[in-house]
Design an enzyme around this catalytic site. Structure first.
Site, short mmCIF file in Angstrom:
data_model
loop_
_atom_site.label_atom_id
_atom_site.label_comp_id
_atom_site.label_asym_id
_atom_site.label_seq_id
_atom_site.Cartn_x
_atom_site.Cartn_y
_atom_site.Cartn_z
N ASP A 70 4.99 -1.72 2.73
CA ASP A 70 4.93 -2.24 1.38
C ASP A 70 5.58 -1.18 0.49
O ASP A 70 5.80 -0.05 0.92
CB ASP A 70 3.48 -2.51 0.98
CG ASP A 70 3.35 -2.98 -0.45
OD1 ASP A 70 4.12 -3.86 -0.85
OD2 ASP A 70 2.50 -2.43 -1.18
N ASP A 108 5.32 -0.67 -3.70
CA ASP A 108 4.54 -0.08 -4.79
C ASP A 108 3.16 0.35 -4.30
O ASP A 108 2.42 -0.44 -3.72
CB ASP A 108 4.41 -1.09 -5.94
CG ASP A 108 3.99 -0.43 -7.24
OD1 ASP A 108 4.07 0.80 -7.34
OD2 ASP A 108 3.59 -1.15 -8.17
N LYS A 116 3.29 -12.17 1.48
CA LYS A 116 2.11 -11.65 2.17
C LYS A 116 0.84 -12.22 1.55
O LYS A 116 0.77 -12.32 0.33
CB LYS A 116 2.09 -10.11 2.05
CG LYS A 116 3.27 -9.42 2.69
CD LYS A 116 3.26 -7.92 2.42
CE LYS A 116 3.52 -7.59 0.97
NZ LYS A 116 3.62 -6.14 0.72
#
Length: 306
Positions: free
Chosen positions: A27, A29, A220
């Site tokens: 991922d 951030d 997701k």
């Protein structure tokens, strides 16, 4: 390897874990950057993984950037990344509509210019980007002009979201043959200093409520997010590691797809939340328990450089 889930990743376990995978999905951030700053050591981790022969990909629910825009941002932060290694929901939604829905008409888009660009790049014509101010009265709203070529409604992050956009999406979705797709269900976007702003999930919920229909979600923890990467690069899920900071998106994606999972504590979720999920008898909460956790992804550097 760890005998149970939610195990703190030590140096020795790091080496074992990295030896067991060929590919690492990150991922963005809260994992490799926060705001406009790279997590200290993160660029070196990505570089070292590649030098060790690992394939590296980035998967993000943020729909406001194209693949190239993400690659440009990563480059400015010191990461050695190409555009085809980045999978955002703007790109993945375009792939979904093109390959899964096999769309050959237009899309009513509640979303960003980046989403418009990704749709156009796969040959799909979007309509609706930009402001849509209210005019007329309720009778006019119910009979708002519609483009007869629109075959789907796609909802992503849209700073111009409005009552008229909600209404127009409803009118399109009254047609049961009109497909309904959302980028993600994240309800809040965390900011520095403990602040947050509403996320795409709020907009998508509004459209779902108005249309009385459920969207097919691409991002997701939907399996499609991983399948989008795996189908293009021939990945074996048993040889993949998902690294993220959110239990309800990143870790659940890994659980849904049979990947190894690593929670990093530089973002949203905490070990206490993971342990609470582990104690729960709810199957959904069990999917939000990582195999391992680590303070920062920089902590695996010694294992990579050994």
């Amino acid at each position: 390897m760890a005998a149970s889930k939610c195990t703190q990743l030590t140096a020795a376990l790091s080496r074992q874990l990295l030896d067991s995978v060929d590919c690492v999905l990150f991922d963005c951030d809260g994992v490799i950057w926060r705001g406009d700053q790279a997590i200290p050591g993160a660029p070196e981790v990505i570089s070292s993984l590649k030098k060790n022969g690992k394939r590296v990909f980035f998967v993000t629910n943020n729909s406001t950037k194209t693949q190239q825009m993400y690659a440009d941002k990563l480059g400015k932060l010191g990461f050695d990344v190409t555009a085809d290694e980045v999978f955002g929901t703007a790109y993945c939604s375009a792939v979904y509509l093109k390959n899964v829905c096999q769309l050959d008409g237009k899309v009513y888009l509640i979303g960003s210019n980046a989403m418009r660009q990704e749709l156009e790049d796969v040959g799909i014509r979007p309509v609706g980007v930009g402001p849509d101010p209210v005019s007329g009265v309720q009778k006019d709203w119910a009979n708002v002009p519609l483009d007869k070529e629109v075959q789907a409604v796609l909802v992503g992050f849209d700073e111009h979201f409005s009552y008229m956009k909600l209404n127009r999406a409803l009118q399109y979705l009254c047609n049961p043959d009109c497909q309904f797709v959302g980028t993600n269900t994240d309800t809040r976007l965390p900011l520095e200093g403990g602040k947050a702003v509403p996320g795409t999930g709020c907009l998508l919920s509004a459209v779902e409520t108005a249309a009385q229909r459920q969207a097919q979600v691409v991002g997701k923890p939907s399996n499609f997010m991983f399948e989008c990467v795996a189908s293009q690069f021939g990945l074996d899920p048993e040889r993949c590691l998902m690294v993220g900071d959110r239990l309800d998106t990143d870790i659940m994606l890994g659980s849904n797809c049979g990947l190894k999972t690593l929670l990093t504590l530089t973002g949203v979720s905490t070990v206490a939340e993971a342990e609470a999920n582990q104690k729960s008898e709810c199957p959904q909460q069990q999917k939000m328990v990582p195999d391992y956790y680590i303070d920062s992804i920089a902590d695996i550097l010694p294992a990579l450089q050994a």
